[in-house]
Design an enzyme around this catalytic site. Structure first.
Site, PDB file in Angstrom:
ATOM      1  N   TYR A  62      18.506   7.472   2.731  1.00 54.78           N
ATOM      2  CA  TYR A  62      17.876   8.740   3.290  1.00 54.78           C
ATOM      3  C   TYR A  62      17.454   9.932   2.281  1.00 54.78           C
ATOM      4  CZ  TYR A  62      20.356   6.538   7.402  1.00 54.78           C
ATOM      5  OH  TYR A  62      20.825   5.779   8.420  1.00 54.78           O
ATOM      6  N   HIS A 131      23.675  -2.006   5.053  1.00 56.14           N
ATOM      7  CA  HIS A 131      22.747  -1.446   6.021  1.00 56.14           C
ATOM      8  C   HIS A 131      21.744  -2.299   6.715  1.00 56.14           C
ATOM      9  CE1 HIS A 131      20.200   2.447   6.049  1.00 56.14           C
ATOM     10  NE2 HIS A 131      20.359   2.064   7.431  1.00 56.14           N
ATOM     11  N   SER A 210      20.636   5.887  16.816  1.00 52.51           N
ATOM     12  CA  SER A 210      19.494   6.145  17.689  1.00 52.51           C
ATOM     13  C   SER A 210      19.723   5.957  19.129  1.00 52.51           C
ATOM     14  CB  SER A 210      18.071   5.312  17.234  1.00 52.51           C
ATOM     15  OG  SER A 210      17.728   5.649  15.886  1.00 52.51           O
ATOM     16  N   GLY A 213      17.083   6.964  21.510  1.00 57.73           N
ATOM     17  CA  GLY A 213      15.618   6.399  21.267  1.00 57.73           C
ATOM     18  C   GLY A 213      14.910   7.211  20.397  1.00 57.73           C
ATOM     19  N   GLY A 215      14.786  10.349  20.063  1.00 57.33           N
ATOM     20  CA  GLY A 215      14.329  11.616  20.817  1.00 57.33           C
ATOM     21  C   GLY A 215      13.470  11.150  21.853  1.00 57.33           C
ATOM     22  N   PHE A 216      12.901  10.002  22.132  1.00 55.60           N
ATOM     23  CA  PHE A 216      12.301   9.874  23.355  1.00 55.60           C
ATOM     24  C   PHE A 216      12.856   9.875  24.464  1.00 55.60           C
ATOM     25  CE2 PHE A 216       9.080   8.107  25.898  1.00 55.60           C
ATOM     26  CZ  PHE A 216       7.853   7.801  25.215  1.00 55.60           C
ATOM     27  N   ALA A 220      11.284  14.913  25.719  1.00 55.52           N
ATOM     28  CA  ALA A 220      10.488  15.937  25.081  1.00 55.52           C
ATOM     29  C   ALA A 220       9.137  15.542  24.262  1.00 55.52           C
ATOM     30  CB  ALA A 220      11.203  16.630  23.889  1.00 55.52           C
TER      31      ALA A 220
END
Length: 340
Positions: A62, A131, A210, A213, A215-216, A220
């Site tokens: 990241y 990861h 996630s 999703g 943010g889905f 928004a």
């Protein structure tokens, strides 16, 4: 914030660390989701601790280490109050920005942990994840090397990310695995093919990343080209683009209806659904939603106190099967690509 979320213990047995039932995914602070207000992000970390959100999750990829460096002052100030998780295995090349290699060899693991310890400013990582899996490297080598880090005191507990059920069992036989982190949400349920059952069988905690999703599921976004900044990686994700985005946005109607019935937001319903996977599948579940705003942190934490009815769960059940588009443009490094 006075109401603290409940706690659970990670992993099999009684040796795992105790954490809040919801963790914090720090990825978006440094990269992928557009520009960050650093002061607001630091305030959000403080809000997490106030709410009892104590599992703090990062990775060396990241921001090419910048995320770990950003967290270092928070870690130093609250080392005994948090459970610190980071990850290795995804290799980036400065000369090829889009390149993502996967390495699980012993030399790379040892080099990676030293880098993470230095950037985080700590002597020990509480939970160290692989990861991504390189199937060409046997778990005897990769998990064996991770086990050496435990013996040396550099790492306390081991985790894996994006592995199948059979892979989890194989790795667990080399050294006990405390947590499995993979994408799991109303829109992404491929982990239920084998990984969830294996985790339940072994007592491994499931850490959904996630869970909104990306943010889905907040409702928004309808058009990535209009709603997201040019530096936001979701502009290039299959589920956020073109006809896929339109079809997926239409799937949120039952989420909104249930949210209205609870006086909640769609995001809270999506998080409550993930949280209730614990009862459905008989395992410990600690989702790690990410945010850079104190208000969203409080909203996310409040979702742990929402219980969906059987009828509401039934209404949400079909959604994942109707989603248009894959999780990533290239799914080759995910557990879904290796499911039989």
């Amino acid at each position: 914030m006075t109401d603290r979320i409940d706690t659970v213990r990670l992993g099999p047995g009684q040796d795992g660390p105790e954490v809040g039932v919801q963790g914090f995914g720090a990825m978006g602070i440094s990269e992928f989701y557009g520009d960050t207000d650093e002061a607001a992000a630091r305030d959000t970390l403080d809000a997490a601790l106030e709410a009892g959100v104590t599992l703090i999750d990062t990775a060396d990829i990241y921001g090419n280490g910048a995320n770990e460096e950003f967290l270092a002052p928070f870690v130093a100030a609250h080392r005994d109050e948090i459970v610190l998780a980071t990850k290795f295995a995804i290799e980036r090349d400065p000369e090829r920005p889009a390149h993502r290699g996967v390495r699980n060899d012993r030399a790379y693991i040892r080099k990676s942990v030293e880098g993470s310890l230095r950037r985080l400013g700590t002597d020990t990582i509480d939970l160290y994840y692989m990861h991504r899996r390189d199937p060409s490297v046997p778990f005897a080598e990769s998990v064996g090397a991770m086990a050496e880090l435990v013996a040396e005191g550099k790492v306390r507990h081991l985790g894996l990310s994006e592995v199948t059920g059979p892979e989890l069992r194989e790795a667990h036989a080399v050294h006990p695995i405390t947590a499995l982190q993979s994408e799991w949400s109303l829109f992404s349920r491929d982990v239920e093919r084998s990984a969830v059952a294996a985790a339940a069988e072994l007592g491994v905690t499931f850490v959904p990343y996630s869970p909104l999703g990306r943010g889905f599921l907040t409702g928004a976004f309808a058009d990535a080209g209009k709603d997201l900044s040019p530096s936001d990686f979701r502009r290039f994700q299959p589920r956020f683009t073109g006809e896929n985005a339109e079809r997926n946005a239409a799937l949120l109607d039952p989420v909104r209806k249930i949210a209205a019935a609870h006086g909640a937001t769609p995001a809270q319903i999506a998080l409550a659904w993930v949280q209730q996977r614990a009862a459905v599948h008989g395992l410990t579940v600690v989702p790690i939603p990410g945010t850079r705003k104190r208000s969203r942190l409080a909203e996310n934490a409040a979702a742990t106190r929402i219980t969906l009815t059987d009828a509401e769960l039934a209404a949400l059940e079909p959604l994942a099967g109707l989603v248009a588009g894959d999780r990533y443009p290239d799914m080759s490094s995910t557990s879904a690509a290796r499911e039989v």
